[in-house]
Design a protein around this motif. Structure first.
Motif, PDB file in Angstrom:
ATOM      1  N   ALA A   1       6.045   1.636   4.943  1.00 42.56           N
ATOM      2  CA  ALA A   1       6.297   1.358   3.524  1.00 42.56           C
ATOM      3  C   ALA A   1       5.396   0.219   3.071  1.00 42.56           C
ATOM      4  O   ALA A   1       5.165  -0.694   3.852  1.00 42.56           O
ATOM      5  CB  ALA A   1       7.760   0.955   3.322  1.00 42.56           C
ATOM      6  N   PRO A   2       4.898   0.248   1.821  1.00 38.72           N
ATOM      7  CA  PRO A   2       5.231   1.226   0.799  1.00 38.72           C
ATOM      8  C   PRO A   2       4.663   2.611   1.114  1.00 38.72           C
ATOM      9  O   PRO A   2       3.586   2.744   1.663  1.00 38.72           O
ATOM     10  CB  PRO A   2       4.574   0.666  -0.463  1.00 38.72           C
ATOM     11  N   TYR A   3       5.463   3.620   0.722  1.00 40.73           N
ATOM     12  CA  TYR A   3       5.133   5.011   1.037  1.00 40.73           C
ATOM     13  C   TYR A   3       5.109   5.857  -0.240  1.00 40.73           C
ATOM     14  O   TYR A   3       5.677   5.473  -1.264  1.00 40.73           O
ATOM     15  CB  TYR A   3       6.173   5.598   1.997  1.00 40.73           C
TER      16      TYR A   3
ATOM     17  N   PRO B   1      10.261  10.218   2.461  1.00 40.35           N
ATOM     18  CA  PRO B   1      11.615  10.099   3.026  1.00 40.35           C
ATOM     19  C   PRO B   1      12.537  11.229   2.577  1.00 40.35           C
ATOM     20  O   PRO B   1      13.340  11.728   3.380  1.00 40.35           O
ATOM     21  CB  PRO B   1      12.126   8.751   2.475  1.00 40.35           C
TER      22      PRO B   1
ATOM     23  N   VAL C   1      11.836   3.714   8.284  1.00 41.14           N
ATOM     24  CA  VAL C   1      10.889   3.036   7.393  1.00 41.14           C
ATOM     25  C   VAL C   1      10.436   1.727   8.035  1.00 41.14           C
ATOM     26  O   VAL C   1      11.253   0.920   8.468  1.00 41.14           O
ATOM     27  CB  VAL C   1      11.539   2.800   6.017  1.00 41.14           C
TER      28      VAL C   1
ATOM     29  N   GLU D   1       8.403  -1.623   7.227  1.00 43.35           N
ATOM     30  CA  GLU D   1       7.883  -2.383   6.075  1.00 43.35           C
ATOM     31  C   GLU D   1       6.549  -3.043   6.403  1.00 43.35           C
ATOM     32  O   GLU D   1       6.439  -3.803   7.352  1.00 43.35           O
ATOM     33  CB  GLU D   1       8.898  -3.449   5.653  1.00 43.35           C
TER      34      GLU D   1
ATOM     35  N   SER E   1      -3.942   4.835   0.504  1.00 41.87           N
ATOM     36  CA  SER E   1      -2.515   5.067   0.287  1.00 41.87           C
ATOM     37  C   SER E   1      -2.123   5.187  -1.181  1.00 41.87           C
ATOM     38  O   SER E   1      -2.666   4.518  -2.048  1.00 41.87           O
ATOM     39  CB  SER E   1      -1.745   3.897   0.926  1.00 41.87           C
TER      40      SER E   1
ATOM     41  N   PHE F   1       9.018   2.959  -3.868  1.00 43.93           N
ATOM     42  CA  PHE F   1       8.063   3.177  -2.769  1.00 43.93           C
ATOM     43  C   PHE F   1       8.485   2.443  -1.496  1.00 43.93           C
ATOM     44  O   PHE F   1       7.728   2.372  -0.537  1.00 43.93           O
ATOM     45  CB  PHE F   1       6.668   2.694  -3.190  1.00 43.93           C
ATOM     46  N   GLY F   2       9.694   1.861  -1.543  1.00 44.05           N
ATOM     47  CA  GLY F   2      10.242   1.250  -0.332  1.00 44.05           C
ATOM     48  C   GLY F   2       9.773  -0.158  -0.048  1.00 44.05           C
ATOM     49  O   GLY F   2       9.993  -0.652   1.059  1.00 44.05           O
ATOM     50  N   LEU F   3       9.119  -0.828  -0.993  1.00 45.56           N
ATOM     51  CA  LEU F   3       8.742  -2.228  -0.753  1.00 45.56           C
ATOM     52  C   LEU F   3       8.785  -3.011  -2.064  1.00 45.56           C
ATOM     53  O   LEU F   3       8.019  -2.733  -2.986  1.00 45.56           O
ATOM     54  CB  LEU F   3       7.350  -2.340  -0.137  1.00 45.56           C
TER      55      LEU F   3
END
Ligand SMILES: Cc1ncc(COP(=O)(O)O)c(C=O)c1O
Length: 400
Positions: free
Chosen positions: A122-124, A129, A141, A143, A174, A368-370
């Motif tokens: 992450a960020p992804y 997910p 995940v 980080e 990315s 985006f997970g972050l």
């Protein structure tokens, strides 16, 4: 009785689409909104590609094809992998789907069993997910913060691998950060993977051609040939050739996996659009020179956006190597209130206030997970970007 599946309950709708929809609603109400949320180039599909599609229609190429692609496109894909990445694949190792998204989805559906773990740095990209969850797997995940250039370290990878790990999903350059792994950084990761033969590698190379300066693109099977037999090298024409609406993505990998993906596709959507496939043949076999102009144009916009964002109070924005996104941190703004008095207690609150108060649509980092951060897509005109940057600067200056 519950009418919906339990699996669906584990999945959330795409937040990037939600932002685009909200911005469109405000526009429809007559608000002056600048959208920096879209994940697609603003260029038109080049004429030679459109002409190939028109010729395909006129030639009657309008019927079912083989479920995972026409031979001509598979050949063009093999030639592309050889030309750009030095990778040898045969048509039997190639799968063509309805966008890169379907390719990734097919691969996960074909391989995941309940409890299988999938490592996602992450960020992804927002869909990874949720696709894993749809397939019954467990996203793991990892980080990778701004201080490490948003890139996973070999130690993080090694620590994340367990006996249940089925896949690593790798994406360079990315979405959402634009960060790209150098050959050395990638080799350090593949050195770890060599020691874990049960882990499959899904590399999402969608932004391969959108890269800047001296950044050299490399992909895992090229950097570490030992991984060739367990790597699915995924790519597509959506971003590089501005063909997002045509829906063609592809991958190459071991025959057992390509066969399994074909089975899924043949029982769901069947072949991707026949006309789009012929357009993709032309995209891959035809002239590539225009890509340099597109990259120069994106690079100019990247420089503009990075420079402007770094002048905003409370924002820190790294300079990415590729794609058309930047991912600035708003750590210093958390805990403040917006100019109109909204509490900025999360990046979602920041994005909502920015949209409501200044009419600028960005996607918040939590998607985006972050966190705390936001994603700017600079695939829009320099005039729109300049105006958006003025508004963001004003908004941040007014936060207290
Ligand atoms: C990292 C990444 N992978 C895959 C895709 C899917 O591409 P396609 O439009 O070909 O399905 C996207 C699109 O946004 C993306 O950003």
């Amino acid at each position: 009785m519950d009418m919906l599946s339990a699996t669906l309950g584990r999945v959330k709708p795409s937040p990037t689409i939600a932002v685009t929809t909200k911005a469109a609603e405000l526009k429809a109400e007559g608000r002056d909104v600048i959208g920096l949320g879209a994940g697609e180039p603003d260029f038109d599909t080049p004429d030679h590609i459109k002409d190939a599609a028109k010729a395909a229609i006129d030639a009657g190429k309008t019927k079912y094809t083989a479920p995972d692609g026409i031979p001509e496109l598979k050949q063009a894909i093999c030639a592309k992998f050889k030309r750009d990445n030095g990778l040898d694949y045969t048509p039997k190792q190639v799968s063509v789907g309805t966008g890169g998204k379907q390719i990734l989805y097919n691969a996960l559906m074909a391989t995941l069993n309940p409890g299988d773990e999938v490592i996602i740095p992450a960020p992804y990209w927002v869909s990874y997910p949720d696709m894993v969850l749809l397939g019954g797997g467990e996203p793991v995940v990892v980080e990778c913060g701004i201080e490490q250039g948003f890139k996973m370290t070999p130690k993080q990878l090694n620590d994340a691998i367990t006996p249940k790990t089925k896949w690593l999903i790798f994406n360079s350059p990315s979405n959402p950060t634009g960060a790209g792994y150098t050959r050395e950084e990638l080799k350090a990761l593949t050195d770890v993977l060599v020691h874990h033969p049960h882990v499959l590698i899904m590399t999402d190379d969608m932004y391969e051609h959108l890269r800047f300066g001296n950044f050299e693109f490399t992909t895992p099977a090229q950097v570490e040939p030992e991984l060739y037999d367990r790597t699915l090298t995924c790519n597509g024409v959506s971003k590089a050739y501005s063909m997002t609406g045509w829906r063609i993505g592809y991958a190459a990998g071991p025959e057992w996996l390509i066969g399994a993906m074909r089975k899924i596709q043949s029982q769901s959507t069947s072949n991707p659009c026949s006309i789009s496939q012929w357009a993709a043949v032309e995209a891959l076999n035809g002239p590539q020179e225009f890509l340099q102009d597109w990259c120069r144009s994106f690079e100019r916009r990247r420089d503009l956006v990075v420079s402007e964002l770094n002048q905003c109070k409370g924002i820190t924005c790294p300079t990415p190597d590729g794609a058309f996104y930047v991912y600035p941190s708003i750590a210093e703004l958390i805990g403040m209130v917006s100019p109109a008095g909204a509490a900025i207690d999360s990046d979602e609150a920041f994005a909502t206030a920015l949209l409501e108060e200044e009419g600028v649509a960005v996607v918040f980092g939590a998607a985006f997970g972050l966190s705390p951060a936001f994603r700017v897509s600079y695939a829009t005109s320099e005039a729109a970007l300049t105006e958006a940057m003025t508004r963001i600067k004003r908004f941040c200056a007014g936060c207290s």
